[in-house]
Design a protein around this motif. Structure first.
Motif, mmCIF file in Angstrom:
data_model
loop_
_atom_site.group_PDB
_atom_site.id
_atom_site.type_symbol
_atom_site.label_atom_id
_atom_site.label_comp_id
_atom_site.label_asym_id
_atom_site.label_seq_id
_atom_site.Cartn_x
_atom_site.Cartn_y
_atom_site.Cartn_z
ATOM 1 N N VAL A 14 50.732 31.890 43.932
ATOM 2 C CA VAL A 14 50.054 32.303 44.088
ATOM 3 C C VAL A 14 48.606 32.078 45.025
ATOM 4 N N ASP A 128 39.393 34.382 42.143
ATOM 5 C CA ASP A 128 39.002 35.417 43.076
ATOM 6 C C ASP A 128 38.590 36.674 42.706
ATOM 7 N N SER A 131 40.062 40.527 42.640
ATOM 8 C CA SER A 131 41.514 40.586 41.663
ATOM 9 C C SER A 131 41.816 40.136 40.651
ATOM 10 N N GLY A 133 42.286 36.923 40.506
ATOM 11 C CA GLY A 133 42.572 35.413 39.874
ATOM 12 C C GLY A 133 42.197 34.385 39.634
ATOM 13 N N GLU A 204 49.615 35.796 33.553
ATOM 14 C CA GLU A 204 50.604 34.793 33.868
ATOM 15 C C GLU A 204 51.241 33.762 32.497
ATOM 16 N N HIS A 442 50.746 48.917 40.109
ATOM 17 C CA HIS A 442 50.418 47.962 39.673
ATOM 18 C C HIS A 442 48.499 47.926 39.852
ATOM 19 N N THR A 444 45.644 44.809 39.927
ATOM 20 C CA THR A 444 45.119 43.538 39.712
ATOM 21 C C THR A 444 44.171 43.500 39.561
ATOM 22 N N GLY A 445 43.208 43.670 38.592
ATOM 23 C CA GLY A 445 42.287 43.482 37.813
ATOM 24 C C GLY A 445 40.842 44.168 37.515
ATOM 25 N N THR A 447 37.268 43.992 38.926
ATOM 26 C CA THR A 447 36.602 43.531 39.986
ATOM 27 C C THR A 447 35.109 43.154 39.117
ATOM 28 N N ASP A 479 46.856 52.248 44.201
ATOM 29 C CA ASP A 479 47.722 51.402 43.907
ATOM 30 C C ASP A 479 47.698 49.170 43.884
ATOM 31 N N GLY A 480 47.737 48.283 43.601
ATOM 32 C CA GLY A 480 47.716 47.391 44.137
ATOM 33 C C GLY A 480 46.772 46.976 44.375
ATOM 34 N N GLY A 482 42.373 46.475 42.430
ATOM 35 C CA GLY A 482 41.705 46.632 41.590
ATOM 36 C C GLY A 482 40.772 47.306 41.287
#
Length: 578
Positions: A14, A128, A131, A133, A204, A442, A444-445, A447, A479-480, A482
Motif C-alpha cells: 500500500v 492518511d 483516505s 489508510g 484489509e 469504490h 476510499t474511506g 475524511t 468514484d475512487g 473519500g
C-alpha cells in the motif's frame, strides 16, 4: 519515489502514509489528570478513574475464564478495552482538540501511564486522514495481561492481551472514523520474547469476522443455518445476511444485546421502546432470528400507517361480504404470523376499540375475523414497539392500562444514537460497504473532518438518519475518492454552530473576527478591575455560573471547559465550596 509498506497477511503493498513520531510530551497529558483525595476522585479528561489492584482484576479475569471459557472472556475484555480506548479518544477530543498526529502519539502513552503496557514502535505508525489508510506495528513490553495469563495458565496457544488489543481498536477507530483492527501476532503468554501487534483497517484483514466478534452479538450474524421464510412462507436469505448492521461496542448497545439474548429463547412478549429510527424493527427481527421460531414467519405491521376503519381487518382478517369491497376472505397479520413472530410497530397509535380487541387476543390466544363467527386458535409470539412513552399515554387516557401491562412483560429500551456514539464508526463502515456495492463505487474511506462532524452531530433521526446520510454521501462522492463533510451534510442538517444546508453553504467563509484593538481594550479594563490573572479567572467562573443559574455543566460548556475542569478551578478559587 513513493515508499511501499507490507500489508500483513495479504501479500500486497500500500502507498506510504504519514509517519507518526514516537516522542510525546507528558505535560500535555498531565494537565488533564486530577487527583482530589478529599472527594475520593481521580479524573482523567473529566472522566472518573479508579486506581485499583492489578491482582484483583487478574483474579477476576482468571475466574471468568474458568466459568465462561476462553473465548467469551476474551470478547468481554476486548469489549471493555474498546470502550476505554473510545473514552480516552473522546477525552482528547473534548479537552485538547488534539489532531491525529498528536493523538496517535498520546494514545499509546496514555495506556502506559494507566499501567497496562510499555509501547515500542517496530515500524512507525502511518496513516492518511483523507483516505482512511492506516498501518501500525508495535511491540508491547511488560504487558500486564500477558504476564497475568502466563502466571495463571502457563504457556498459551493463543494471544492473551485482549484488553490492550480492544483498547487499541477503540482508540484508533474513534480517531480515524473507520474501524481499525489491531491483532496480536506474537505474545509473551505464547512464549515469545515480547508481544507484537499489527493495526490495519478492517477491510484489509482476512480474518476480520473473528476479530470483530467482540464488537457485536455473534448470534445476530451467524445463528440461522436455515433459510428464514418470509410472510408467505417462502425461503429467503438467512437472517445473518439480512442483519449485518447490528454491530456495536458501546455499553448501550451491549445492554440491549444482552437482554435480547436472555429473552430470545422464551415466548415472552417483548416491548421495544426508543426514539424513531433507533432500529426497533431490526432488533425485533434479530430477536426472531435467534429464537426457536426462526424457521417460521416474521410479520410486521406499522399501526400508525393503518386507516382507523381498516385496523381490525388488517390485524385479524376479514370474511367475504363483511363490508363493501370485501369480495374475498383473507387472513390478517395474526394468522399470517401463526407459529412465528408478529411485530406491532408504533402500537401507541392503535385506536381504543382495537386496543380492547387486541388485549382479548393476547389473553385468549385466538382471533375472530371481521364479519366471521369462527374462533381461530393461533400460536403467535407478539413483539411490540413504541416511540412514545406508553406510561405517559396511559396517564393521558390514550392507551389502555391493562393492555400496557400485558405488553410490558419484558421491556427493552434502545438508546438513541447520540448516547452511543462509540458505535458510529462501525455503523458507518457497514453502510459504506453496503451502498458502495449497490452503486458499484469504490470509496476510499471517510475524511477526518467528516468523522468529526459525524461525532458532533445530534442525530435526531438516529441510525436511520445515519444510513440515509451515508447512502447520499456515496452517491455524491467521486468514484475512487473519500467521503467528506459536504457529501454527508447536504440535506439541511445542522451541526453545532454551523448549518450544512448544501455543499455551497458549507463552504461559506466564517464571519470576520472581532477587532483586536477592541479585545485588547476589554482585557485591559478587566485586568484593571480584577487586579490579577487569578482574579480574572474567578470573575469568569462566577459570571458563567450566575448566567447559567448555578448549573455547573452549562457553565462549563459556556467557558468551553469540561465539567471536571470547571469544578476543579471553582473549588480552587472557592475552597469553602461557595
Amino acid at each position: 519515489m513513493e515508499k511501499k509498506i507490507p500489508c500483513h497477511r495479504r501479500g500486497t503493498d500500500v502507498p506510504a502514509l504519514k509517519l507518526v513520531a514516537a516522542t510525546v510530551d507528558d505535560a500535555a497529558l498531565a494537565e488533564h489528570l486530577r487527583f482530589d483525595p478529599d472527594r475520593g476522585e481521580i479524573l482523567l479528561f473529566d472522566q472518573r478513574m479508579l486506581l485499583m489492584h492489578g491482582y484483583s482484576l487478574a483474579t477476576l479475569r482468571h475466574e471468568l475464564i474458568e466459568r465462561l471459557g476462553l473465548d467469551k472472556t476474551r470478547e468481554l475484555f476486548m469489549r471493555l478495552g474498546y470502550q476505554q480506548g473510545v473514552e480516552d479518544s473522546k477525552g482528547l477530543r473534548r479537552q485538547g482538540g488534539a489532531g491525529v498526529p498528536e493523538a496517535m502519539k498520546l494514545g499509546p502513552r496514555l495506556r502506559e501511564i494507566e499501567g497496562f503496557v510499555r509501547n515500542r514502535v517496530v515500524e512507525r505508525m502511518q496513516y492518511d486522514t483523507e483516505s482512511g489508510g492506516f498501518w501500525g506495528d508495535y511491540h508491547w513490553q511488560h504487558s500486564w495481561e500477558a504476564e497475568t495469563h502466563l502466571q495463571h495458565f502457563g504457556i498459551s496457544g493463543v494471544p492473551a492481551c485482549w484488553m490492550m488489543a480492544g483498547y487499541a481498536c477503540g482508540y484508533t477507530t474513534a480517531m480515524m472514523g473507520r474501524p481499525v483492527i489491531w491483532r496480536e501476532i506474537e505474545c509473551v503468554a505464547m512464549g515469545h520474547a515480547c508481544c507484537r501487534v499489527i493495526g490495519q483497517p478492517v477491510e484489509e484483514c482476512d480474518d476480520a469476522d473473528d476479530l470483530l466478534s467482540f464488537m457485536r452479538v455473534e448470534e445476530f450474524v451467524t445463528v440461522p443455518r436455515h433459510r428464514e421464510p418470509d410472510e408467505q412462507g417462502r425461503g429467503k436469505a438467512p437472517a445473518g445476511s439480512a442483519l449485518p448492521d447490528l454491530v456495536g461496542a458501546s455499553a448501550g448497545f451491549n445492554a440491549v444485546a444482552w437482554r435480547l439474548k436472555r429473552v430470545a429463547q422464551t415466548d415472552a412478549t417483548v416491548l421495544f421502546t426508543g426514539e424513531s429510527g433507533v432500529g426497533k424493527e431490526r432488533f425485533a427481527r434479530a430477536l426472531h432470528a435467534i429464537g426457536p421460531r426462526a424457521s417460521k414467519p416474521f410479520v410486521s405491521i406499522n399501526c400508525a400507517a393503518l386507516p382507523q376503519e381498516l385496523v381490525e381487518a388488517e390485524l385479524f382478517g376479514v370474511e367475504r361480504g363483511a363490508f363493501t369491497g370485501a369480495s374475498t376472505s383473507r387472513p390478517g397479520r395474526f394468522e399470517r404470523a401463526d407459529g412465528g413472530t408478529l411485530l406491532l410497530d408504533e402500537i401507541g397509535s392503535l385506536p381504543m376499540l382495537a386496543q380492547g380487541k387486541l388485549l382479548r387476543v393476547l389473553q385468549e390466544g385466538e382471533i375472530e375475523r371481521v364479519g366471521g363467527t369462527q374462533m381461530r386458535k393461533l400460536d403467535v409470539r407478539v413483539v411490540a414497539a413504541a416511540n412514545h412513552n406508553l406510561r405517559e399515554e396511559v396517564r393521558a387516557g390514550r392507551f389502555r392500562e391493562d393492555l400496557f401491562f400485558r405488553l410490558n412483560v419484558f421491556p427493552i429500551d434502545i438508546p438513541p444514537l447520540r448516547d452511543r456514539r462509540d458505535d458510529i464508526p462501525l455503523l458507518v463502515n457497514v453502510f459504506l460497504n453496503r451502498y458502495a456495492r449497490r452503486f458499484n463505487k469504490h470509496i476510499t474511506g471517510v475524511t477526518r473532518a467528516a468523522s468529526e462532524a459525524l461525532w458532533a452531530y445530534s442525530w435526531p433521526g438516529n441510525v436511520r438518519e445515519l444510513e440515509n446520510m451515508v447512502e447520499r454521501a456515496i452517491i455524491l462522492a467521486d468514484d475512487g475518492a473519500g467521503i467528506d463533510v459536504q457529501h454527508l451534510f447536504s440535506g439541511g442538517e445542522v451541526l453545532p454552530g454551523r448549518p450544512f444546508e448544501s455543499a455551497a453553504r458549507s463552504a461559506e467563509p466564517s464571519p470576520p473576527a472581532a477587532d483586536t484593538a477592541d479585545e485588547a481594550l476589554l482585557l485591559e479594563r478587566l485586568l484593571r478591575r480584577a487586579g490579577s490573572l487569578d482574579a480574572v479567572e474567578t470573575l469568569l467562573l462566577q459570571h458563567a455560573l450566575d448566567t447559567c443559574r448555578g448549573n455547573a455543566s452549562a457553565a462549563a460548556r459556556m467557558l468551553k471547559l469540561g465539567r471536571g475542569q470547571f469544578e476543579y478551578r471553582w473549588r480552587k478559587r472557592r475552597p469553602s465550596g461557595g
